[in-house]
Design a protein around this motif. Structure first.
Motif, PDB file in Angstrom:
ATOM      1  N   THR A 134     -11.849   2.450  -6.416  1.00 26.79           N
ATOM      2  CA  THR A 134     -11.215   1.351  -7.155  1.00 26.79           C
ATOM      3  C   THR A 134      -9.938   0.925  -6.436  1.00 26.79           C
ATOM      4  O   THR A 134      -9.510   1.564  -5.467  1.00 26.79           O
ATOM      5  N   SER A 136      -5.699  -0.028  -7.175  1.00 28.12           N
ATOM      6  CA  SER A 136      -4.658   0.761  -7.854  1.00 28.12           C
ATOM      7  C   SER A 136      -4.188   0.137  -9.155  1.00 28.12           C
ATOM      8  O   SER A 136      -3.218   0.608  -9.751  1.00 28.12           O
ATOM      9  N   GLU A 140      -4.164   5.773 -13.061  1.00 29.85           N
ATOM     10  CA  GLU A 140      -4.839   6.529 -12.008  1.00 29.85           C
ATOM     11  C   GLU A 140      -6.017   7.324 -12.568  1.00 29.85           C
ATOM     12  O   GLU A 140      -7.093   7.366 -11.958  1.00 29.85           O
ATOM     13  N   ASN A 143      -8.855   5.002 -13.474  1.00 25.87           N
ATOM     14  CA  ASN A 143      -9.535   4.550 -12.255  1.00 25.87           C
ATOM     15  C   ASN A 143     -10.445   5.631 -11.688  1.00 25.87           C
ATOM     16  O   ASN A 143     -11.541   5.336 -11.198  1.00 25.87           O
ATOM     17  N   SER A 147     -14.422   5.180 -11.343  1.00 25.13           N
ATOM     18  CA  SER A 147     -15.099   5.270 -10.035  1.00 25.13           C
ATOM     19  C   SER A 147     -16.273   6.235 -10.094  1.00 25.13           C
ATOM     20  O   SER A 147     -17.327   5.988  -9.493  1.00 25.13           O
ATOM     21  N   GLY A 174     -11.531   7.135  -7.161  1.00 27.87           N
ATOM     22  CA  GLY A 174     -10.538   6.311  -7.835  1.00 27.87           C
ATOM     23  C   GLY A 174      -9.790   5.448  -6.838  1.00 27.87           C
ATOM     24  O   GLY A 174     -10.375   4.815  -5.972  1.00 27.87           O
ATOM     25  N   GLU A 175      -8.471   5.473  -6.921  1.00 32.29           N
ATOM     26  CA  GLU A 175      -7.619   4.690  -6.019  1.00 32.29           C
ATOM     27  C   GLU A 175      -7.078   5.524  -4.860  1.00 32.29           C
ATOM     28  O   GLU A 175      -6.231   5.060  -4.086  1.00 32.29           O
ATOM     29  N   ARG A 192     -11.987  -2.094  -3.623  1.00 33.69           N
ATOM     30  CA  ARG A 192     -13.023  -1.865  -4.639  1.00 33.69           C
ATOM     31  C   ARG A 192     -14.385  -1.855  -3.935  1.00 33.69           C
ATOM     32  O   ARG A 192     -14.888  -2.879  -3.510  1.00 33.69           O
TER      33      ARG A 192
END
Length: 202
Positions: A134, A136, A140, A143, A147, A174-175, A192
């Motif tokens: 993902t 940001s 967090e 995300n 993900s 995630g990020e 992404r």
């Protein structure tokens, strides 16, 4: 039932409990079938076959990469990495692949997966790890969970196209693993993405 004990057992050296224990051991030994293997599966060809999974064929990475590259050439943004001894990495942009905060696969991502799946369906020596990423924006932890759930949605989609579940796995970063800065919308859109890591089956 009368059991005649050997004369040795009648000597003072043996107490009654010892005699009973020795007699039981002799009886069990006499009843046991000589030569019976401890593990039937070791000598039974049917069981032995069931315990050993046939080895998967070694993947032909360069040929697989070429097939995937050809299939995805008309689709924008998909990057098929170089084939090496480890396998192949495929990067699929999902800026428009999922609705915001959703795991529902939209047409652009569906088209990419439809193009890739046929090249992977019959190649049983290839394991496919799906990793979601993902940008940001937002929490967090949210995300990270998103993900993973998106990767699981891709696994489900590929499974429905005939790829065995035992070859598929899902993960999410995630990020945590951006390709570029999240400071701009263009950068966030690039971050992404979904990656497919193609590796040899263990």
């Amino acid at each position: 039932m009368n059991i005649r004990l050997p004369a040795l057992f009648k000597t003072p050296l043996f107490s009654a409990p010892v005699c009973i224990a020795l007699a039981a051991s002799l009886l069990l030994a006499a009843c046991a079938s000589p030569g019976t293997p401890a593990t039937p599966a070791a000598s039974d060809p049917i069981h032995r076959h069931a315990l050993v999974r046939p080895a998967s064929p070694a993947p032909q990475w360069e040929g697989l990469r070429e097939r995937i590259s050809t299939a995805t050439a008309p689709l924008p943004g998909i990057k098929v990495g170089a084939a090496d001894a480890q396998g192949v990495r495929i990067e699929i942009p999902v800026a428009d692949g999922f609705s915001s905060g959703s795991t529902a696969i939209r047409p652009s991502l569906a088209s990419a997966l439809e193009a890739i799946a046929p090249a992977l369906t019959d190649d049983n020596g290839v394991a496919i790890k799906v990793i979601g990423h993902t940008d940001s924006q937002g929490s967090e932890m949210v995300n990270l969970r998103l993900s993973i759930e998106r990767a699981e949605a891709v696994v489900s989609y590929l499974s429905e196209r005939g790829i065995a579940l035992e070859r598929l796995s899902a993960d999410g970063q995630g990020e945590a693993d951006p390709l570029t800065s999240n400071a701009t919308e263009e950068g966030r859109a690039r971050n992404r993405r979904v990656e497919l890591l193609l590796r040899a089956m263990p």
